[in-house]
Design an enzyme around this catalytic site. Structure first.
Site, PDB file in Angstrom:
ATOM      1  N   HIS A 107       0.841  -1.206   0.000  1.00 24.95           N
ATOM      2  CA  HIS A 107       0.000   0.000   0.000  1.00 24.95           C
ATOM      3  C   HIS A 107       0.875   1.255   0.000  1.00 24.95           C
ATOM      4  O   HIS A 107       0.561   2.228   0.688  1.00 24.95           O
ATOM      5  CB  HIS A 107      -0.933   0.004   1.211  1.00 24.95           C
ATOM      6  CG  HIS A 107      -2.058  -0.995   1.081  1.00 24.95           C
ATOM      7  ND1 HIS A 107      -3.142  -0.770   0.266  1.00 24.95           N
ATOM      8  CD2 HIS A 107      -2.243  -2.212   1.648  1.00 24.95           C
ATOM      9  CE1 HIS A 107      -3.964  -1.823   0.349  1.00 24.95           C
ATOM     10  NE2 HIS A 107      -3.448  -2.709   1.157  1.00 24.95           N
ATOM     11  N   ASP A 121      -0.673  -4.854   5.784  1.00 23.96           N
ATOM     12  CA  ASP A 121      -1.673  -5.725   5.174  1.00 23.96           C
ATOM     13  C   ASP A 121      -1.460  -5.887   3.672  1.00 23.96           C
ATOM     14  O   ASP A 121      -0.820  -5.066   3.027  1.00 23.96           O
ATOM     15  CB  ASP A 121      -3.069  -5.154   5.427  1.00 23.96           C
ATOM     16  CG  ASP A 121      -3.183  -3.735   4.930  1.00 23.96           C
ATOM     17  OD1 ASP A 121      -2.211  -2.941   5.115  1.00 23.96           O
ATOM     18  OD2 ASP A 121      -4.224  -3.372   4.348  1.00 23.96           O
ATOM     19  N   GLU A 122      -2.007  -6.939   3.171  1.00 20.73           N
ATOM     20  CA  GLU A 122      -2.172  -7.155   1.728  1.00 20.73           C
ATOM     21  C   GLU A 122      -0.894  -6.964   0.901  1.00 20.73           C
ATOM     22  O   GLU A 122      -0.951  -6.451  -0.202  1.00 20.73           O
ATOM     23  CB  GLU A 122      -3.279  -6.234   1.182  1.00 20.73           C
ATOM     24  CG  GLU A 122      -4.641  -6.534   1.781  1.00 20.73           C
ATOM     25  CD  GLU A 122      -5.741  -5.668   1.180  1.00 20.73           C
ATOM     26  OE1 GLU A 122      -6.826  -6.192   0.957  1.00 20.73           O
ATOM     27  OE2 GLU A 122      -5.500  -4.465   0.927  1.00 20.73           O
ATOM     28  N   ASN A 123       0.213  -7.337   1.469  1.00 20.69           N
ATOM     29  CA  ASN A 123       1.430  -7.318   0.659  1.00 20.69           C
ATOM     30  C   ASN A 123       1.620  -8.680   0.049  1.00 20.69           C
ATOM     31  O   ASN A 123       1.934  -9.656   0.737  1.00 20.69           O
ATOM     32  CB  ASN A 123       2.634  -6.958   1.524  1.00 20.69           C
ATOM     33  CG  ASN A 123       3.928  -7.192   0.764  1.00 20.69           C
ATOM     34  OD1 ASN A 123       3.969  -7.014  -0.459  1.00 20.69           O
ATOM     35  ND2 ASN A 123       4.960  -7.616   1.472  1.00 20.69           N
TER      36      ASN A 123
END
Lengths: 673, 673
Positions: free
Chosen positions: B242, B305-307
């Protein structure tokens, strides 16, 4: 076609305010599509970059078109939809060039201006030209050459009587820029508050503001925000009167030896700085040194109004000082004070502006005289304005633009900064720089201030910008209605906050009936709402019915027109039907409100009861084409009762009821002969 | 009387949310009159002075009572109406005491708390107890002993996807404090923007924000504003994924050697910081040194998150680094990164909080695990939460509180931070600190964000504060409706801005018909509105019909209940009449909207046409107690058509239409047998 003045009822100009100087409408239009682009010559000019980005965002929000490009491109792009250029970066100063040329064809839009500030003005016009058909939004083919009539077009906001947080100012600055106002006059100090952080004299904001003040960072933020929209910021530090908050912090520079506390009422108060005390000038010199660094504009407003000098006359030392100096009036003493102030300001590179009371031959001609007296004193409008030009001062007008007085928009619109039928020379006329709408805040809070400023100030803005000949009231009102809807998209709360207040009154989400009542009621006008300035304190509730009502009550205005029409065409059925629709609606209002039962709404019920009773009789009479003597007597009684203000509002439709009653009486005689 | 849990339908608690721990309602009430006074022990505690002043102002605004005293007095005053005391000044930190005792009699009100923060909580309850009779406002006789169930009760606002100016945050902080939330989690960075001014690395905000960022002064202003309301501020700097905005400024610390530009779409993107590059840690160390000074709270959220590590897997150097270190997964590499980060934070005296992906045995147990996955991944709610407590981490829950997904309020209300039917030990349960509602901002702007947060977040706040047993959904909904009206008085825009959008759609002030349509439509739920994250860009219009609609569409919910009732009592006339009133209203809607003709409203017309057509047939069938096969076929066709989303909304009443159709079919068979 080129429009002659007065021909502004062209549909394409229905949202345009102020009307440009010169407009030619062509054939065809530019259609807004997803590939719409804006090109600017220099993306490093933040003012233009931000303004065009805002323009793109507003265009998309208004049309619902999902644009491919959300940001401006540089002018090297191939064939932009909107091509923007300017000769130089404008300065935020008096007399800066704000003119622009705008040309829209079926193929492209070109906006050129001398300065980037002119570009801002042109972008607002362009946005106002946005219109729609069934399947698309478009901008009509048009050529506009525009420039303002006056260089000083201001709105004053009083943040002393009721503090107005930064976001209130920002949204009002947005709205100002939409109607091409260019001066935000910030009335920062008064008896009820000193609203700026002072680092050199922190007692001023610490003791004088109840914690409600702007930090210097916030001041800078507002100035920068205004500058981004081509608006100058003029601070006002009101002295030597209106100074209770200052004296709460510094009683030692008062004209009367006593302790002071922040004023909670409204009115004219006695606390006054001591103009014979050197300490007074030390404090003011320090303060102005600090504040002139904070506020970049060339002008500083020093107030100077409504000082009756009562404490001066009571103080033997001051009287002695006056004797020594040979002053025979308090006004001379105040002039002495003003001259000292003007010197201080000069030292810091600033020019003085002050309310008309500062006018005196001894004051340097670099000062601007702010004319405000008149309306309420029974004086001819603009008397001091003319006098100022005679004496060689530049001047601006606020008399006639006191929007806090809750007068109908046409009254303000009818006032011109250059008085009608004047005998001014060209030189004198040029000394009239423009004017300012003044939003005094005794009776407004952040919840209600927008509905007192807008939309009326847009009509005043037109008076300041457009040619004098733009003066058709009906056309202005039609455009004003549309502009009002556009302003709220910029953030103003004048429409939406009404609903919040109404929900506070009903204590439910159901505001249908009470909302109807706001369309025939207006808050008390002039200074009759807060008699003596002591009915309301600064902490009184401003969340009641009067606060939801505004000037120019919609249904009352429309009903008034219908009554006019009926008097001219007594047999016209359509008019009778429309009148009856109103009367029928109002007749039911009282019973619709019955279901609500709390102390706030119960206070208002007499209004709706009067309205319903009168409407019932009038409706019957209109239907029967007859008004019996009994009915007439009853009506008269009800109307008299309904004339009395309730909950600080007047039932303004009552005037039309009276006229309708008389008409029905007379006409029924004729009809029944 | 003492209320047992579940007995919250007492009128006196109709506006109270969250419900207190322990409540005894007595006899009589304290009546609000002009002489109402508040006394505090120490006027130099600004937090209490400001809070009581606000309380006095709100009391006056709500009741219309013109109070004699607009400011708090000191406790030495004789017999104040409201007597406020506390034992010590509270600290803005986890586990601070927020309990309070409140006692209202006919004669006086006493509020006592351990800390002044507890006083703030008690004042909000007191305000919510304000009620009215015909002639006066009062507070009922009551004894309350209250304390929160969870110490971490948060709202996260994402200001990266769409920037939210300071005034948006302030009004939401006001609303948070009204429902006793105590953590504002500020999601400051993401692919779409880096929103804090950095003085050490100005490129971050200069290149990463389109000019839309908070100055450090503004950050301080928000923190101070939150603190004044007893709310902690937790900043989030989301790394290593992000991170497009960061990499726009510092491509040299990216995992892929390319140039980056601010992301305009929504979704999960590849740009990732390089965890093998020492420069990465230099930048982050500098940044955190600066930011930890700016944000006083003990915790800093590092995202995490969401890596997916796509650029890691593509980078040979990084792969080599992993080999050397013996890392077999990207997750291990990220843990390496997180450990470095945790060390940096520790150096500056801070503890780490991160989204659940940071969980790994190597991470120091001082970290808090922020559980969020579930709902959309088909995982059991709170799985990571339980795992965190097993591994010895403190944890908070956001899974189930994703308010951006536009789910009905009862779904959120049903989620408890401590999972139902769990096998947690007491120690594990204690490690669950509470939760946070998350307002991701891909699809909201300052115009619409409030209507996505409120009122639903008030119900979530109740879940965090009140005893677990407070769970009656119908009672909660009734109170929520009232609380919603109170919140807007604090400044939230969730009700009033709907009208602004509707006026933008009709391009007039007339929104009666379109407003009816919002009561049966809801925006598309979950992630179906912005498929693939590319239908909307950050600069797309959010001023359209879907933006005026909210969850829990009022008329659809009420109609649903009526259909239930009809199925149970098919012959009940009252139910039939009420159903028919709705159907009649909807039947007329299509023709009411016909008069409006612009591209935005024309896009919506299919919805109202479907609604009107279906309503027409159902109404007829209901009246005749018969549904012919032809009618049924037509209905089915219309219903199928109406199920398809139009303009990003669904006509949610369609489910009830289908049920009503089936009922009418079956019942008409029975009735006509």
């Amino acid at each position: 076609m080129q429009l002659a003045f007065g021909q502004f009822d062209n549909r394409e100009l229905n949202k345009v305010m102020p009307i440009p100087k010169d407009t030619k409408i062509g054939v065809g239009s530019f259609i807004i599509q997803e590939n719409f682009t804006v090109a600017i010559q220099d993306t490093s000019n933040k003012r233009i970059y931000n303004a065009t980005t805002r323009f793109i965002r507003r265009l998309s929000n208004e049309t619902g078109v999902f644009l491919n490009h959300g940001f401006p491109l540089t002018i090297t792009e191939n064939k932009p939809s909107l091509h923007i250029s300017y000769d130089r970066i404008g300065e935020l100063k008096l007399f800066e060039d704000e003119s622009y040329n705008l040309e829209v064809t079926n193929q492209s839009i070109k906006l050129h201006a001398v300065t980037d500030i002119g570009v801002l003005r042109g972008l607002e016009t362009l946005y106002q030209l946005l219109n729609f058909e069934t399947n698309h939004f478009y901008i009509p083919s048009i050529k506009i050459i525009d420039a303002p009539r006056f260089p000083w077009r201001g709105l004053m906001i009083d943040v002393a009587r009721h503090f107005q947080p930064v976001d209130v100012l920002k949204r009002n600055l947005d709205a100002m820029s939409a109607v091409k106002l260019n001066v935000f006059h910030w009335h920062l100090t008064d008896d009820q508050g000193f609203r700026v952080e002072s680092k050199t004299h922190p007692k001023l904001h610490e003791l004088g503001s109840d914690g409600q003040y702007y930090t210097q960072q916030q001041i800078k933020e507002v100035i920068s925000y205004a500058g981004d929209k081509g608006i100058r910021v003029i601070p006002e530090f009101d002295v030597p009167g209106h100074a209770t908050a200052i004296l709460t912090a510094y009683p030692e520079i008062a004209s009367k030896n006593e302790s002071y506390t922040i004023e909670r009422n409204a009115g004219i108060f006695d606390p006054t700085l001591d103009p014979t005390n050197e300490k007074t000038y030390e404090v003011l010199s320090d303060l102005f040194e600090e504040m002139t660094q904070l506020f970049p504009d060339e002008y500083v407003h020093i107030g100077g109004d409504e000082n009756e000098g009562k404490h001066w006359s009571e103080n033997d030392d001051i009287k002695e000082f006056m004797n020594k100096k040979g002053f025979s009036s308090n006004h001379e003493l105040q002039t002495h004070f003003n001259i000292r102030l003007q010197e201080i300001l000069k030292k810091y590179g600033k020019k003085m502006i002050g309310w008309e009371e500062i006018m005196s031959p001894e004051i340097d001609k670099s000062a601007i005289i702010h004319s405000w007296k008149g309306v309420n004193e029974g004086l001819p409008a603009g008397e001091s304005l003319i006098k100022a030009t005679e004496m060689g001062y530049k001047t601006i007008l606020s008399n006639g633009y006191y929007i806090d007085l809750m007068l109908p928009v046409e009254e303000h619109y009818a006032v011109d900064p250059v008085p009608y039928d004047n005998v001014l020379t060209k030189e004198q006329e040029d000394m009239i720089l423009g004017g300012e709408a003044t939003m005094w805040s005794e009776l407004v809070t952040p919840l209600t201030i927008d509905s007192r400023i807008w939309p009326r100030t847009a009509a005043i803005a037109e008076r300041f910008w457009s040619p004098k000949e733009v003066s058709d009231v009906e056309n202005m009102k039609m455009r004003l209605h549309n502009v009002s809807l556009e302003l709220e998209k910029l953030g103003t709360m004048h429409l939406r906050n009404r609903e919040v207040i109404l929900r506070n009154i009903t204590k439910t989400e159901d505001i249908t009936a009470i909302s109807e009542l706001t369309k025939v009621c207006e808050p008390l006008k002039l200074y009759s709402r807060n008699k003596g300035g002591t009915e309301y304190q600064t902490y009184s509730p401003f969340t009641l019915f009067a606060d939801a009502c505004t000037t120019d009550a919609k249904d009352a205005k429309e009903f008034e027109k219908l009554v006019d029409e009926l008097i001219n065409q007594p047999e016209n059925k359509k008019i009778r039907i429309r009148l009856n629709q109103y009367l029928h609606k109002w007749n039911l209002l009282s019973s619709s409100l019955e279901g609500f039962d709390n102390p706030i709404i119960n206070e208002i019920k007499p209004i709706s009861e009067n309205l319903s009773q009168i409407s019932s009789i009038l409706s019957m009479s209109l239907k029967n084409n007859n008004l019996s003597t009994n009915q007439e007597e009853t009506l008269k009684e009800y109307i008299e009762r309904a004339k009395k203000p309730v909950a600080d509002v007047e039932l303004v439709v009552i005037v039309s009821f009276e006229r309708l009653m008389i008409h029905l009486k007379n006409y029924s005689k004729v009809a029944h002969k």
